[in-house]
Design an enzyme around this catalytic site. Structure first.
Site, PDB file in Angstrom:
ATOM      1  N   GLU A  21       0.822  -1.203   0.000  1.00 17.59           N
ATOM      2  CA  GLU A  21       0.000   0.000   0.000  1.00 17.59           C
ATOM      3  C   GLU A  21       0.863   1.263   0.000  1.00 17.59           C
ATOM      4  OE1 GLU A  21      -4.023  -1.656   2.109  1.00 17.59           O
ATOM      5  OE2 GLU A  21      -2.501  -0.890   3.456  1.00 17.59           O
ATOM      6  N   CYS A  57       3.623   8.420   1.540  1.00 16.99           N
ATOM      7  CA  CYS A  57       4.155   7.430   2.480  1.00 16.99           C
ATOM      8  C   CYS A  57       4.293   6.124   1.703  1.00 16.99           C
ATOM      9  CB  CYS A  57       3.182   7.293   3.647  1.00 16.99           C
ATOM     10  SG  CYS A  57       3.628   6.019   4.846  1.00 16.99           S
ATOM     11  N   CYS A  98       6.371  -7.388   6.815  1.00 19.44           N
ATOM     12  CA  CYS A  98       7.477  -6.907   7.649  1.00 19.44           C
ATOM     13  C   CYS A  98       7.846  -8.011   8.627  1.00 19.44           C
ATOM     14  CB  CYS A  98       7.058  -5.659   8.430  1.00 19.44           C
ATOM     15  SG  CYS A  98       8.413  -4.909   9.372  1.00 19.44           S
ATOM     16  N   CYS A 127       6.421  -5.942  15.433  1.00 18.82           N
ATOM     17  CA  CYS A 127       5.996  -5.047  16.510  1.00 18.82           C
ATOM     18  C   CYS A 127       4.536  -5.384  16.838  1.00 18.82           C
ATOM     19  CB  CYS A 127       6.144  -3.584  16.098  1.00 18.82           C
ATOM     20  SG  CYS A 127       7.853  -3.158  15.692  1.00 18.82           S
ATOM     21  N   CYS A 145       1.421  -3.261  15.441  1.00 20.25           N
ATOM     22  CA  CYS A 145       1.433  -2.818  14.045  1.00 20.25           C
ATOM     23  C   CYS A 145       0.804  -3.884  13.155  1.00 20.25           C
ATOM     24  CB  CYS A 145       2.884  -2.561  13.627  1.00 20.25           C
ATOM     25  SG  CYS A 145       3.063  -2.215  11.864  1.00 20.25           S
ATOM     26  N   GLY A 188       6.771  -2.309   5.986  1.00 22.07           N
ATOM     27  CA  GLY A 188       8.146  -2.773   5.930  1.00 22.07           C
ATOM     28  C   GLY A 188       9.120  -1.945   6.725  1.00 22.07           C
ATOM     29  N   SER A 246      11.423   4.817  15.551  1.00 24.30           N
ATOM     30  CA  SER A 246      10.179   4.416  16.215  1.00 24.30           C
ATOM     31  C   SER A 246      10.542   3.833  17.568  1.00 24.30           C
ATOM     32  CB  SER A 246       9.449   3.389  15.348  1.00 24.30           C
ATOM     33  OG  SER A 246       9.178   3.967  14.085  1.00 24.30           O
ATOM     34  N   LEU A 247      10.502   4.654  18.590  1.00 19.39           N
ATOM     35  CA  LEU A 247      11.036   4.252  19.896  1.00 19.39           C
ATOM     36  C   LEU A 247       9.970   3.546  20.744  1.00 19.39           C
ATOM     37  CD1 LEU A 247      13.868   4.571  21.190  1.00 19.39           C
ATOM     38  CD2 LEU A 247      12.900   6.458  22.522  1.00 19.39           C
ATOM     39  N   HIS A 248       8.908   4.235  21.050  1.00 20.02           N
ATOM     40  CA  HIS A 248       7.721   3.702  21.756  1.00 20.02           C
ATOM     41  C   HIS A 248       7.954   3.303  23.205  1.00 20.02           C
ATOM     42  CE1 HIS A 248       6.065   3.871  17.818  1.00 20.02           C
ATOM     43  NE2 HIS A 248       6.674   2.796  17.379  1.00 20.02           N
ATOM     44  N   CYS A 284      -1.083   5.375  10.430  1.00 21.47           N
ATOM     45  CA  CYS A 284       0.145   4.696  10.858  1.00 21.47           C
ATOM     46  C   CYS A 284      -0.168   3.337  11.454  1.00 21.47           C
ATOM     47  CB  CYS A 284       0.864   5.509  11.930  1.00 21.47           C
ATOM     48  SG  CYS A 284       1.403   7.089  11.361  1.00 21.47           S
TER      49      CYS A 284
HETATM   50  N1  SAH Z   1       9.382  -0.044  10.063  1.00 18.86           N
HETATM   51  C1  SAH Z   1       9.501   1.371  10.099  1.00 18.86           C
HETATM   52  C2  SAH Z   1       8.522   2.112   9.201  1.00 18.86           C
HETATM   53  C3  SAH Z   1       7.096   1.623   9.138  1.00 18.86           C
HETATM   54  S1  SAH Z   1       6.024   1.917  10.504  1.00 18.86           S
HETATM   55  C4  SAH Z   1       9.372   1.860  11.517  1.00 18.86           C
HETATM   56  O1  SAH Z   1       9.066   1.063  12.399  1.00 18.86           O
HETATM   57  O2  SAH Z   1       9.616   3.019  11.772  1.00 18.86           O
HETATM   58  C5  SAH Z   1       5.681   3.649  10.516  1.00 18.86           C
HETATM   59  C6  SAH Z   1       5.343   4.186  11.898  1.00 18.86           C
HETATM   60  O3  SAH Z   1       4.028   3.770  12.341  1.00 18.86           O
HETATM   61  C7  SAH Z   1       6.302   3.701  12.973  1.00 18.86           C
HETATM   62  O4  SAH Z   1       6.638   4.778  13.801  1.00 18.86           O
HETATM   63  C8  SAH Z   1       5.461   2.688  13.702  1.00 18.86           C
HETATM   64  O5  SAH Z   1       5.940   2.419  14.985  1.00 18.86           O
HETATM   65  C9  SAH Z   1       4.113   3.343  13.687  1.00 18.86           C
HETATM   66  N2  SAH Z   1       3.009   2.449  14.033  1.00 18.86           N
HETATM   67  C10 SAH Z   1       2.926   1.122  13.825  1.00 18.86           C
HETATM   68  N3  SAH Z   1       1.749   0.645  14.260  1.00 18.86           N
HETATM   69  C11 SAH Z   1       1.052   1.698  14.740  1.00 18.86           C
HETATM   70  C12 SAH Z   1      -0.243   1.848  15.309  1.00 18.86           C
HETATM   71  N4  SAH Z   1      -1.061   0.805  15.436  1.00 18.86           N
HETATM   72  N5  SAH Z   1      -0.631   3.083  15.677  1.00 18.86           N
HETATM   73  C13 SAH Z   1       0.190   4.153  15.514  1.00 18.86           C
HETATM   74  N6  SAH Z   1       1.423   4.064  14.982  1.00 18.86           N
HETATM   75  C14 SAH Z   1       1.861   2.855  14.604  1.00 18.86           C
END
Ligand code: SAH
Length: 341
Positions: free
Chosen positions: A87, A100, A107, A111, A114, A155, A208-210, A327
């Site tokens: 997509e 984007c 992937c 995570c 995601c 990805g 993407s720290l979280h 996202c």
């Molecule tokens: N793999 C890369 C890029 C793809 S994800 C990465 O992890 O950065 C793009 C962004 O969306 C990342 O910051 C990811 O953590 C975030 N993301 C993934 N799932 C999400 C969700 N359910 N809600 C909000 N952000 C999310």
């Protein structure tokens, strides 16, 4: 058969053997500067146009196209030559137009929150499959000019470095996108960040720290077990020094998981020495993760705490949530599996 944006210039020279020399530049500029398909290059003789269209079929076949936010957001689902699906999301803002793009079908990073991660890995995208997503978006954005590309679709870009980096340099060198407007987003693949630090083109890096303690991050972002926070911070520091760019930190706000006062304190300790800017993204719902996103009040409160601790933070507007274009919601394979049933 190569797709248009898999072609290197020398290969185009070969393909146009027997044609006047100026055709090479015409076709190359048509593809890159005007994002044209060969069949739309009206300055070419019809027979040549037809021959090129046949020799260079597009990498992406549209399966569906949805719009949201009063037409400001468009999401495409593409089918690739082998049936894999990815997509792409185009977003119009008052001051910029951003696409984007996906870098892998599926992937492998897994995570927990995601949707792409929940569906698993299919394969790497090729350079031509990545660049064509941008070309399609350029055409769709007209008459506005596509200004920004974020590698934040399906990805992990740094797990497909050898195709992603050539795509980045093509966007910059041939398609006229400024390095300041190109952003790679990574879950924290430390060797990839170090490789990026050695490149001469300073693109933006988002991490993407979280979570900013290893126990919590191990559970949300499994790659953290391989590259824990201390290593990640070192690699980020190296990137910031080498590129001169400000680092972005992405933080999906998850109710009672990473939106507490202690989380803000830990995040500030990670972000401040790096001079990083924090983007807070309210968690978008996905089928495989039951925890909900933080309420708007908690998001605001978290941002205020970060500001008080000396860290710049903004809350990122969610786009396209009602068409699963926000996202973490890109998940062609999940849709496919559901449909197959
Ligand atoms: N793999 C890369 C890029 C793809 S994800 C990465 O992890 O950065 C793009 C962004 O969306 C990342 O910051 C990811 O953590 C975030 N993301 C993934 N799932 C999400 C969700 N359910 N809600 C909000 N952000 C999310």
């Amino acid at each position: 058969m190569p797709a248009p944006y898999d072609l290197q210039r020398e290969e185009l020279v070969q393909l146009l053997d027997g044609e006047p020399a100026f055709r090479v530049r015409q076709v190359w500029d048509g593809l890159h500067q005007r994002a044209q398909r060969p069949e739309d290059m009206t300055e070419l003789p019809a027979a040549l146009r037809a021959r090129l269209a046949e020799a260079l079929p597009p990498a992406l076949t549209e399966v569906s196209r949805q719009t949201a936010d009063q037409g400001e957001t468009t999401k495409w689902l593409w089918s690739l030559h082998d049936g894999a699906q990815v997509e792409t999301v185009l977003m119009h803002y008052p001051d910029r137009v951003t696409v984007c793009v996906s870098t892998q079908a599926g992937c492998a990073m897994a995570c927990s929150f995601c949707a792409t991660g929940q569906a698993g890995f299919q394969r790497q995208l090729r350079e031509g499959e990545i660049v064509e997503q941008v070309a399609v978006a350029m055409r769709a954005a007209q008459p506005r000019r596509l200004s920004n590309v974020v590698f934040m679709g399906m990805g992990e870009p740094l797990a497909n470095y050898d195709r992603v980096w050539p795509a980045v340099t093509r966007l910059h060198g041939e398609m006229g996108l400024s390095a300041r407007h190109l952003t790679l987003s990574t879950v924290g693949v430390v060797p990839g960040i170090r490789r990026l630090a050695a490149e001469s083109l300073p693109v933006n890096l988002a991490v993407s720290l979280h979570a900013a303690n290893d126990t919590l991050r191990d559970s949300l972002v499994p790659i953290n077990r391989r590259y824990p926070l201390a290593l990640l911070a070192e690699a980020c520091d190296e990137y910031v020094r080498a590129s001169g760019r400000r680092l972005s930190i992405e933080w999906a706000m998850i109710h009672d998981v990473n939106d507490r006062g202690s989380d803000a304190t830990e995040l500030a300790q990670f972000a401040r020495p790096l001079g990083a800017h924090v983007n807070l993204i309210p968690l978008n719902p996905t089928p495989g993760y039951a925890v909900r996103g933080s309420s708007p009040a908690r998001v605001r409160n978290f941002r205020d705490q970060l500001e008080a601790l000396g860290v710049n933070a903004t809350v990122r507007m969610t786009r396209g949530a009602d068409i699963d274009a926000a996202c973490g919601q890109l998940a062609a394979a999940v849709t496919l599996r559901k449909a197959a049933g």
